[in-house]
Design a protein around this motif. Structure first.
Motif, PDB file in Angstrom:
ATOM      1  N   ASN A  37       0.836  -1.204   0.000  1.00 43.86           N
ATOM      2  CA  ASN A  37       0.000   0.000   0.000  1.00 43.86           C
ATOM      3  C   ASN A  37       0.871   1.256   0.000  1.00 43.86           C
ATOM      4  N   ASN A  38       1.944   1.251   0.806  1.00 40.62           N
ATOM      5  CA  ASN A  38       2.881   2.373   0.829  1.00 40.62           C
ATOM      6  C   ASN A  38       3.533   2.545  -0.536  1.00 40.62           C
ATOM      7  N   MET A  39       3.953   1.426  -1.135  1.00 43.72           N
ATOM      8  CA  MET A  39       4.549   1.454  -2.466  1.00 43.72           C
ATOM      9  C   MET A  39       3.555   2.052  -3.462  1.00 43.72           C
ATOM     10  N   ASP A  40       2.311   1.612  -3.394  1.00 39.12           N
ATOM     11  CA  ASP A  40       1.271   2.058  -4.315  1.00 39.12           C
ATOM     12  C   ASP A  40       0.994   3.556  -4.155  1.00 39.12           C
ATOM     13  N   GLN A  41       1.011   4.050  -2.912  1.00 40.81           N
ATOM     14  CA  GLN A  41       0.784   5.471  -2.669  1.00 40.81           C
ATOM     15  C   GLN A  41       1.989   6.313  -3.070  1.00 40.81           C
ATOM     16  N   THR A  42       3.183   5.764  -2.941  1.00 42.28           N
ATOM     17  CA  THR A  42       4.406   6.494  -3.277  1.00 42.28           C
ATOM     18  C   THR A  42       4.604   6.572  -4.782  1.00 42.28           C
ATOM     19  N   VAL A  43       4.355   5.477  -5.461  1.00 47.00           N
ATOM     20  CA  VAL A  43       4.580   5.425  -6.908  1.00 47.00           C
ATOM     21  C   VAL A  43       3.396   6.092  -7.602  1.00 47.00           C
ATOM     22  N   MET A  44       3.553   7.376  -7.854  1.00 48.22           N
ATOM     23  CA  MET A  44       2.484   8.151  -8.493  1.00 48.22           C
ATOM     24  C   MET A  44       2.403   7.887  -9.996  1.00 48.22           C
ATOM     25  N   VAL A  45       3.553   7.620 -10.598  1.00 49.53           N
ATOM     26  CA  VAL A  45       3.605   7.389 -12.040  1.00 49.53           C
ATOM     27  C   VAL A  45       4.301   6.050 -12.273  1.00 49.53           C
ATOM     28  N   PRO A  46       3.540   4.949 -12.220  1.00 54.14           N
ATOM     29  CA  PRO A  46       4.147   3.619 -12.368  1.00 54.14           C
ATOM     30  C   PRO A  46       4.904   3.428 -13.676  1.00 54.14           C
ATOM     31  N   SER A  47       4.497   4.137 -14.726  1.00 57.53           N
ATOM     32  CA  SER A  47       5.182   3.959 -16.012  1.00 57.53           C
ATOM     33  C   SER A  47       6.638   4.408 -15.956  1.00 57.53           C
ATOM     34  N   LEU A  48       7.016   5.223 -14.957  1.00 56.05           N
ATOM     35  CA  LEU A  48       8.417   5.598 -14.798  1.00 56.05           C
ATOM     36  C   LEU A  48       9.288   4.394 -14.425  1.00 56.05           C
ATOM     37  N   LEU A  49       8.652   3.331 -13.958  1.00 55.59           N
ATOM     38  CA  LEU A  49       9.384   2.128 -13.567  1.00 55.59           C
ATOM     39  C   LEU A  49       9.727   1.237 -14.758  1.00 55.59           C
ATOM     40  N   ARG A  50       9.104   1.516 -15.910  1.00 55.56           N
ATOM     41  CA  ARG A  50       9.385   0.698 -17.098  1.00 55.56           C
ATOM     42  C   ARG A  50      10.856   0.825 -17.490  1.00 55.56           C
ATOM     43  N   ASP A  51      11.421  -0.279 -17.854  1.00 60.03           N
ATOM     44  CA  ASP A  51      12.811  -0.362 -18.321  1.00 60.03           C
ATOM     45  C   ASP A  51      13.841   0.012 -17.259  1.00 60.03           C
ATOM     46  N   VAL A  52      13.434   0.150 -15.997  1.00 60.85           N
ATOM     47  CA  VAL A  52      14.394   0.383 -14.916  1.00 60.85           C
ATOM     48  C   VAL A  52      14.797  -0.994 -14.404  1.00 60.85           C
ATOM     49  N   PRO A  53      16.084  -1.346 -14.551  1.00 62.32           N
ATOM     50  CA  PRO A  53      16.517  -2.699 -14.158  1.00 62.32           C
ATOM     51  C   PRO A  53      16.450  -2.905 -12.654  1.00 62.32           C
ATOM     52  N   LEU A  54      16.374  -4.148 -12.269  1.00 60.73           N
ATOM     53  CA  LEU A  54      16.315  -4.512 -10.857  1.00 60.73           C
ATOM     54  C   LEU A  54      17.698  -4.685 -10.252  1.00 60.73           C
ATOM     55  N   ASP A  55      18.749  -4.542 -11.025  1.00 59.98           N
ATOM     56  CA  ASP A  55      20.122  -4.792 -10.570  1.00 59.98           C
ATOM     57  C   ASP A  55      20.490  -4.012  -9.320  1.00 59.98           C
ATOM     58  N   ASP A  56      19.957  -2.827  -9.153  1.00 60.47           N
ATOM     59  CA  ASP A  56      20.347  -1.950  -8.055  1.00 60.47           C
ATOM     60  C   ASP A  56      20.134  -2.603  -6.695  1.00 60.47           C
ATOM     61  N   ASP A  57      19.183  -3.534  -6.569  1.00 64.28           N
ATOM     62  CA  ASP A  57      18.917  -4.198  -5.297  1.00 64.28           C
ATOM     63  C   ASP A  57      20.066  -5.112  -4.897  1.00 64.28           C
ATOM     64  N   LYS A  58      20.842  -5.597  -5.853  1.00 64.73           N
ATOM     65  CA  LYS A  58      21.950  -6.505  -5.547  1.00 64.73           C
ATOM     66  C   LYS A  58      23.004  -5.818  -4.689  1.00 64.73           C
ATOM     67  N   ARG A  59      23.203  -4.527  -4.941  1.00 68.32           N
ATOM     68  CA  ARG A  59      24.229  -3.826  -4.169  1.00 68.32           C
ATOM     69  C   ARG A  59      23.819  -3.662  -2.717  1.00 68.32           C
ATOM     70  N   GLN A  60      22.515  -3.793  -2.431  1.00 63.04           N
ATOM     71  CA  GLN A  60      22.030  -3.697  -1.063  1.00 63.04           C
ATOM     72  C   GLN A  60      22.031  -5.058  -0.379  1.00 63.04           C
ATOM     73  N   GLY A  61      22.591  -6.049  -1.039  1.00 65.76           N
ATOM     74  CA  GLY A  61      22.680  -7.374  -0.447  1.00 65.76           C
ATOM     75  C   GLY A  61      21.424  -8.204  -0.628  1.00 65.76           C
ATOM     76  N   GLU A  62      20.496  -7.732  -1.441  1.00 64.25           N
ATOM     77  CA  GLU A  62      19.252  -8.461  -1.680  1.00 64.25           C
ATOM     78  C   GLU A  62      19.400  -9.311  -2.935  1.00 64.25           C
ATOM     79  N   ARG A  63      18.669 -10.410  -2.949  1.00 65.98           N
ATOM     80  CA  ARG A  63      18.609 -11.179  -4.182  1.00 65.98           C
ATOM     81  C   ARG A  63      17.738 -10.425  -5.163  1.00 65.98           C
ATOM     82  N   GLU A  64      17.924 -10.687  -6.433  1.00 70.89           N
ATOM     83  CA  GLU A  64      17.150 -10.002  -7.445  1.00 70.89           C
ATOM     84  C   GLU A  64      15.683 -10.355  -7.306  1.00 70.89           C
TER      85      GLU A  64
END
Length: 152
Positions: A26-53
């Motif tokens: 719900n927080n994610m949904d309220q924060t992401v005002m323009v979901p289309s901005l997420l298109r083509d943004v890779p998930l790689d950035d989470d790896k640097r935080q120690g998270e699995r993809e």
């Protein structure tokens, strides 16, 4: 007049994990005002935080933040509205459900309490990971639009 006792729910309960996940989405949904901005943004950035993809369950061609955003929202809806509704929406996944049913032993031969504990632990683990990933997606969106320090 009968008073309802105050409910104390342990932090490791499935109910608490589900509420945490739903709250994070719900927080994610309220924060992401323009979901289309997420298109083509890779998930790689989470790896640097120690998270699995987080997109490892998505097809490689779909593995961008937008696809993961819609997947998290879909999972939230499945939890809130029930699995029957989800099965009606996705008949292609019935094969997966029947495969899972085949691998589980007959209920007559297994201790049902032990089986329930097994599934509860699994659900709790999955919900905790999904909650973390929804929070990561929210933070990444804030970084992408330049409000990374707000509300953390």
């Amino acid at each position: 007049m009968m008073q309802m006792p105050e409910l104390h729910i342990p932090k490791n309960s499935l109910f608490t994990a589900m509420n945490r996940f739903i709250g994070a989405v719900n927080n994610m949904d309220q924060t992401v005002m323009v979901p289309s901005l997420l298109r083509d943004v890779p998930l790689d950035d989470d790896k640097r935080q120690g998270e699995r993809e987080p997109g490892r369950y998505l097809q490689e061609a779909e593995a961008d933040m937008y696809a993961y955003y819609t997947q998290l929202k879909s999972i939230r809806n499945d939890i809130e509205w029930g699995v029957v509704r989800a099965e009606e929406k996705r008949p292609k996944e019935k094969h997966l459900v029947t495969e899972t049913a085949r691998t589980e032993p007959d209920s007559e031969d297994v201790d049902l309490e032990q089986l329930l504990q097994y599934h509860l632990k699994g659900l709790h683990c999955v919900l905790s990971k999904l909650t973390s990933q929804a929070n990561n997606l929210t933070n990444r969106y804030k970084q992408e639009i330049g409000i990374a320090g707000w509300g953390q």
